[in-house]
Scaffold this active site. Structure first.
Site, PDB file in Angstrom:
ATOM      1  N   ASP A  49       0.854  -1.181   0.000  1.00  0.00           N
ATOM      2  CA  ASP A  49       0.000   0.000   0.000  1.00  0.00           C
ATOM      3  C   ASP A  49       0.887   1.226   0.000  1.00  0.00           C
ATOM      4  O   ASP A  49       1.971   1.221   0.592  1.00  0.00           O
ATOM      5  CB  ASP A  49      -0.972   0.002   1.192  1.00  0.00           C
ATOM      6  CG  ASP A  49      -0.267   0.012   2.544  1.00  0.00           C
ATOM      7  OD1 ASP A  49       0.015   1.121   3.053  1.00  0.00           O
ATOM      8  OD2 ASP A  49      -0.005  -1.067   3.099  1.00  0.00           O
ATOM      9  N   GLU A  58      -8.082   4.640  12.062  1.00  0.00           N
ATOM     10  CA  GLU A  58      -7.019   4.406  13.031  1.00  0.00           C
ATOM     11  C   GLU A  58      -6.889   5.611  13.945  1.00  0.00           C
ATOM     12  O   GLU A  58      -7.711   6.521  13.918  1.00  0.00           O
ATOM     13  CB  GLU A  58      -5.697   4.091  12.324  1.00  0.00           C
ATOM     14  CG  GLU A  58      -5.215   5.183  11.370  1.00  0.00           C
ATOM     15  CD  GLU A  58      -3.916   4.806  10.668  1.00  0.00           C
ATOM     16  OE1 GLU A  58      -2.852   4.992  11.295  1.00  0.00           O
ATOM     17  OE2 GLU A  58      -3.964   4.329   9.512  1.00  0.00           O
ATOM     18  N   ASP A  65      -9.682   3.421   5.950  1.00  0.00           N
ATOM     19  CA  ASP A  65      -8.573   3.390   6.913  1.00  0.00           C
ATOM     20  C   ASP A  65      -9.026   4.145   8.154  1.00  0.00           C
ATOM     21  O   ASP A  65      -9.106   5.371   8.162  1.00  0.00           O
ATOM     22  CB  ASP A  65      -7.354   4.048   6.270  1.00  0.00           C
ATOM     23  CG  ASP A  65      -6.180   4.226   7.234  1.00  0.00           C
ATOM     24  OD1 ASP A  65      -6.276   3.805   8.399  1.00  0.00           O
ATOM     25  OD2 ASP A  65      -5.164   4.805   6.802  1.00  0.00           O
TER      26      ASP A  65
END
Length: 280
Positions: free
Chosen positions: A73, A164, A162
């Site tokens: 990634d 986080e 994503d």
């Protein structure tokens, strides 16, 4: 803080209570613009590494593991990527950061996303979540509008969220577990409705426990992309009995971070074509 001051008519009419009440001007401070100062350097796992650390190397970190498929990634901070070298090193797929919040688009996105395709990699896009700046639905719309959609060409993976630790402050973006879970559901429902695919969820088990209360409502609909930098996958968040992708290492001299898809290349190809994610 809101201030109430006499309006111009009240001043002309003198100190009469009626005149002052009839001509009140409410002054409120302008809402601060969202902070995107770290957007160029926020990418999948930066905050997970900062909060959770790295715990040795994976037990298996080769490109030829029979039941795992190597991938990467990347994001804009890396600049143009040499995808030929990545493919030569055994990579078969990649995820590219497309957007953050509702105010940042990766300036390297076209080179990274299209370049991966040109080199023969199956590619997808991911969105760096900012639950502090706008709704999940608004961010799903922004992501899709700026490269995060899906098409059934056999070489495009569904988008990934994503989610986080917050790089700008409180780890959970000022949300309690119920509100965070609702925000994620708002994003994933909107993505499914508009892209016609279920988004992957990228996270770590520790963050998921801390900020969603270990919510278990996503495992049947959204494939898990797990971040853990250690010798084994370890404990999974509630609701998932397997990970679809494991981000096992950062950097390592290869383009971007290192990932294994949990299955042979045929499973990656099937996911790109529209099948649900499955482990080997």
């Amino acid at each position: 803080m809101t201030r109430i001051v006499p309006g111009p008519l009240a001043k002309l009419a003198g100190a009469g209570a009626f005149a002052a009440f009839a001509s009140v001007v409410v002054v409120t401070p302008a809402q601060a613009a969202p902070d995107y100062s770290h957007a160029d350097t926020n990418f999948a796992g930066t905050q997970i590494e900062a909060h959770e650390g790295i715990h040795g190397s994976p037990l298996t970190s080769r490109a030829d593991v029979a039941d795992q498929t190597l991938g990467h990634d990347v994001s804009g901070h890396q600049g143009p990527v040499d995808w030929g070298a990545a493919a030569g090193g055994g990579a078969k797929f990649t995820y590219v950061k497309a957007t953050e919040g509702t105010g940042f688009v990766n300036p390297q996105y076209a080179q990274q996303y299209d370049g991966a395709h040109a080199a023969g990699l199956i590619r997808g896009a991911y969105h760096f979540a900012r639950p502090d700046v706008s709704s999940g639905a608004a961010q799903a719309d922004y992501f899709i509008a700026n490269g995060g959609g899906w098409r059934g060409d056999g070489t495009t993976l569904p988008g990934a969220l994503d989610i986080e630790y917050n790089p700008y402050g409180d780890a959970c973006y000022g949300k309690n577990p119920a509100d965070m879970t609702a925000w994620i559901a708002d994003f994933t429902r909107t993505y499914l409705a508009k892209a016609h695919r279920s988004a992957l969820i990228y996270t770590s088990t520790n963050w998921w426990k801390t900020c969603t209360g270990n919510a278990n409502g996503f495992g049947n609909t959204n494939p898990l992309w797990l971040a853990r930098y250690g010798p084994e996958v370890g404990e999974l968040p509630a609701g998932w009995d397997k990970q679809s992708i494991w981000q096992f290492a950062r950097g390592g001299g290869l383009p971007g971070d290192q990932n294994y898809y949990n299955g042979p290349i045929g499973r990656v190809e099937a996911l790109a074509k529209g099948a649900a994610a499955q482990a080997a």
